[in-house]
Each structure stands twice: as structure tokens, then as C-alpha cells.
Motif scaffolding. Structure first.
Motif, PDB file in Angstrom:
ATOM      1  N   SER A  14      93.938 -26.311  35.097  1.00 49.24           N
ATOM      2  CA  SER A  14      94.634 -26.595  36.404  1.00 49.24           C
ATOM      3  C   SER A  14      94.273 -25.606  37.511  1.00 49.24           C
ATOM      4  O   SER A  14      94.107 -26.055  38.781  1.00 49.24           O
ATOM      5  CB  SER A  14      96.160 -26.578  35.914  1.00 49.24           C
ATOM      6  N   LEU A  15      93.964 -24.244  37.060  1.00 47.86           N
ATOM      7  CA  LEU A  15      94.052 -23.302  37.978  1.00 47.86           C
ATOM      8  C   LEU A  15      92.712 -23.292  38.277  1.00 47.86           C
ATOM      9  O   LEU A  15      92.245 -22.839  39.741  1.00 47.86           O
ATOM     10  CB  LEU A  15      94.334 -21.840  37.410  1.00 47.86           C
ATOM     11  N   MET A  16      91.660 -23.537  37.659  1.00 43.19           N
ATOM     12  CA  MET A  16      90.140 -24.052  38.090  1.00 43.19           C
ATOM     13  C   MET A  16      90.061 -24.948  39.073  1.00 43.19           C
ATOM     14  O   MET A  16      89.319 -24.710  39.975  1.00 43.19           O
ATOM     15  CB  MET A  16      89.280 -24.142  36.778  1.00 43.19           C
ATOM     16  N   VAL A  17      90.853 -25.974  38.805  1.00 42.20           N
ATOM     17  CA  VAL A  17      90.726 -27.029  39.701  1.00 42.20           C
ATOM     18  C   VAL A  17      91.163 -26.675  41.130  1.00 42.20           C
ATOM     19  O   VAL A  17      90.431 -27.155  42.245  1.00 42.20           O
ATOM     20  CB  VAL A  17      91.857 -28.364  39.501  1.00 42.20           C
ATOM     21  N   THR A  18      92.019 -25.518  41.440  1.00 43.85           N
ATOM     22  CA  THR A  18      92.533 -25.147  42.650  1.00 43.85           C
ATOM     23  C   THR A  18      91.390 -24.238  43.370  1.00 43.85           C
ATOM     24  O   THR A  18      91.536 -23.898  44.339  1.00 43.85           O
ATOM     25  CB  THR A  18      93.887 -24.743  42.669  1.00 43.85           C
ATOM     26  N   GLY A  19      90.375 -23.852  42.595  1.00 42.60           N
ATOM     27  CA  GLY A  19      89.513 -23.080  42.932  1.00 42.60           C
ATOM     28  C   GLY A  19      89.321 -21.542  42.646  1.00 42.60           C
ATOM     29  O   GLY A  19      88.800 -20.687  43.269  1.00 42.60           O
ATOM     30  N   ILE A  20      90.530 -21.081  41.888  1.00 41.13           N
ATOM     31  CA  ILE A  20      90.942 -19.783  41.885  1.00 41.13           C
ATOM     32  C   ILE A  20      89.777 -19.148  40.595  1.00 41.13           C
ATOM     33  O   ILE A  20      89.466 -19.956  39.800  1.00 41.13           O
ATOM     34  CB  ILE A  20      92.260 -19.480  41.070  1.00 41.13           C
ATOM     35  N   SER A  21      89.406 -18.004  41.123  1.00 42.08           N
ATOM     36  CA  SER A  21      88.394 -17.374  40.089  1.00 42.08           C
ATOM     37  C   SER A  21      89.066 -16.909  38.946  1.00 42.08           C
ATOM     38  O   SER A  21      90.006 -16.872  38.691  1.00 42.08           O
ATOM     39  CB  SER A  21      87.711 -16.099  40.938  1.00 42.08           C
ATOM     40  N   ASN A  22      87.872 -16.626  37.973  1.00 45.36           N
ATOM     41  CA  ASN A  22      88.350 -15.977  36.725  1.00 45.36           C
ATOM     42  C   ASN A  22      89.366 -14.655  36.699  1.00 45.36           C
ATOM     43  O   ASN A  22      90.231 -14.658  36.048  1.00 45.36           O
ATOM     44  CB  ASN A  22      87.139 -15.475  35.761  1.00 45.36           C
ATOM     45  N   ARG A  23      88.998 -14.029  37.701  1.00 40.59           N
ATOM     46  CA  ARG A  23      89.898 -12.724  38.032  1.00 40.59           C
ATOM     47  C   ARG A  23      91.466 -13.155  38.419  1.00 40.59           C
ATOM     48  O   ARG A  23      92.181 -12.648  37.762  1.00 40.59           O
ATOM     49  CB  ARG A  23      89.214 -11.938  39.031  1.00 40.59           C
ATOM     50  N   VAL A  52      81.112 -30.574  28.424  1.00 37.83           N
ATOM     51  CA  VAL A  52      80.502 -30.101  29.588  1.00 37.83           C
ATOM     52  C   VAL A  52      79.767 -28.610  29.379  1.00 37.83           C
ATOM     53  O   VAL A  52      80.184 -27.863  28.508  1.00 37.83           O
ATOM     54  CB  VAL A  52      81.497 -30.128  31.031  1.00 37.83           C
ATOM     55  N   SER A  53      79.142 -28.333  30.560  1.00 36.74           N
ATOM     56  CA  SER A  53      78.127 -26.903  30.165  1.00 36.74           C
ATOM     57  C   SER A  53      78.935 -25.815  31.312  1.00 36.74           C
ATOM     58  O   SER A  53      78.294 -24.779  31.313  1.00 36.74           O
ATOM     59  CB  SER A  53      76.773 -27.233  30.441  1.00 36.74           C
ATOM     60  N   ASP A  54      79.476 -26.254  32.053  1.00 38.63           N
ATOM     61  CA  ASP A  54      80.014 -25.260  33.326  1.00 38.63           C
ATOM     62  C   ASP A  54      81.187 -25.625  33.853  1.00 38.63           C
ATOM     63  O   ASP A  54      81.669 -26.600  33.818  1.00 38.63           O
ATOM     64  CB  ASP A  54      78.773 -25.265  34.269  1.00 38.63           C
ATOM     65  N   ARG A  55      81.755 -24.770  34.842  1.00 39.19           N
ATOM     66  CA  ARG A  55      82.919 -24.816  35.399  1.00 39.19           C
ATOM     67  C   ARG A  55      82.987 -26.124  36.392  1.00 39.19           C
ATOM     68  O   ARG A  55      84.172 -26.806  36.446  1.00 39.19           O
ATOM     69  CB  ARG A  55      83.201 -23.542  36.505  1.00 39.19           C
TER      70      ARG A  55
END
Length: 219
Positions: free
Chosen positions: A167-176, A202-205
Motif C-alpha cells: 500500500s505504501l509502495m502504491v503511494t510512491g514512498i521509497s524503501n527508506r 512480478v519481477s519489480d516494484r
């Protein structure tokens, strides 16, 4: 009339683990016979095809390919193959993935030799076997899933924390940024990402985000 010993092939990435399993099963040689062993998925396909054991006992996590992937491959080659997955992970989501992959058993590595032999004999006799404590939690999880009372991503095998990361990835937040938000280390986030990619195939973000948006598996 006594039954013949269950013929088993052991699969793991580590020689030491294989030797440990063989030592555990040695006292039960009248009931279990280890007819072969394989290190890694590719070696396993060759060994299993050549020996045609009653059961393949395989670790869930392999380096070149997961035990889940190996299970699918073995069943493609021989649909009647019996594969039992052995794991340190007592997460019911791993169990659900194992069932979807076609495994007839999911046991935890804390199992005793006597119990392991008993469970493998049950598999030989046509039963499915699951660690008892994990099975109880899985029933509860399945009921909550059916009622729609669960987190986004659960139906795709994601744990609650993996769903949070996605869910955080979807908002564009970085790994850090994800690490800071969840108060964990970046390496922990990367570990969750690898698991998410595998479960969503899948293979990536970008691929994970695309699946999340398409399937609505994010908050």
C-alpha cells in the motif's frame, strides 16, 4: 501384512540440512526409506524423475527456485506426485500458497522424527497433512477471508505487513520512507518486497504496483 517403507526423496539447498533429516529418519528405517536427495530445484527434478519416490519432502525456500515453484514443476511432469513442504514459517499465508501449488502436506521443521514419519505414512495412504497448530489458525483465517474481514492482499497470499508495504509502495514512498513509516530496517523492507514480488508473480516494484492497482489490493 506389514507395509513396505515409504520411499522418500529429500530436497534442500544445504547438505547439512539433508544430512540432518536423514539422521532424524534413520531410526525409522523399517517405515521410511530415503531413496535419494537433491540440492536445489534443478537437481530435484532430475533425481525425482529418475527414482519416482512415494513422496518428495522439500524445503519451502530454495535459492534457485522456491519449493512452491518446484512443487508446481514436479506436478506438471507427473500430476500424481506427492509433495510435502517443510518450513520454518508458521504463517498461514505460506500454507495457502502451498495448497494452491498442489502440495499434499505442509509441516514445520520443529517436528519430531516420530511425528514426521507418522505424517509421511499418512500421505502415502492418501491423506493431506498440515501442522496441527497452523491448521487451526488457517481455518480461522479462511473463515475471515470468506466473510471479507481481512486485509487487502490476503486473497493473494500477502501477509498483513506485506499488504502494508504494498500500500505504501502504491503511494510512491521509497524503501527508506517505508522503513521509517513502519519503524523497521531497510533490509526488512527489501525482504518484504522480494516476498511480494514472488507472491504476485512480478519481477519489480512497477509490476507489483500495477497488480495492486488492477486488483484493488491496497488501502
Amino acid at each position: 501384512m506389514a507395509q513396505t517403507p515409504v520411499r522418500v526423496v529429500l530436497v534442500d539447498d544445504h547438505e547439512m540440512v539433508l544430512q540432518g533429516l536423514k539422521s532424524m529418519l534413520t531410526p525409522f528405517r523399517g517405515r521410511i526409506r530415503v531413496v535419494g536427495q537433491a540440492i536445489g530445484a534443478e537437481d530435484a527434478v532430475r533425481v525425482v524423475s529418475g527414482l519416482n519416490p512415494d513422496i518428495v519432502l522439500c524445503d519451502v525456500r530454495l535459492q534457485s527456485a522456491s519449493g512452491l515453484d518446484l512443487c508446481r514443476r514436479l506436478l506438471e511432469l507427473e500430476p500424481s506426485r506427492r509433495v510435502v513442504l517443510l518450513s520454518v514459517y508458521d504463517d498461514e499465508q505460506y500454507l495457502f500458497q502451498a495448497v494452491r501449488a498442489g502440495a499434499v502436506g505442509y509441516l514445520l521443521k520443529k517436528i519430531t522424527g516420530e511425528e514426521l514419519v507418522r505424517q509421511l505414512e499418512r500421505v502415502r495412504d492418501g491423506e493431506r497433512v498440515i501442522d496441527s497448530a497452523l491448521a487451526g489458525r488457517a481455518v480461522d483465517t479462511a473463515a475471515r477471508l470468506a466473510a471479507g474481514e481481512f486485509w487487502p492482499g490476503a486473497r493473494h497470499g500477502l501477509t498483513h505487513r506485506e499488504s502494508e508495504v504494498l500500500s505504501l509502495m502504491v503511494t510512491g514512498i521509497s524503501n527508506r520512507g517505508i522503513a521509517q513509516r513502519l519503524i523497521v530496517g531497510e533490509e526488512t523492507v527489501k525482504s518484504h518486497l522480494r516476498s511480494i514480488y514472488r507472491k504476485l508473480e512480478v519481477s519489480d516494484r512497477a509490476g507489483a504496483v500495477a497488480v495492486a492497482l488492477r486488483e484493488g489490493i491496497y488501502r
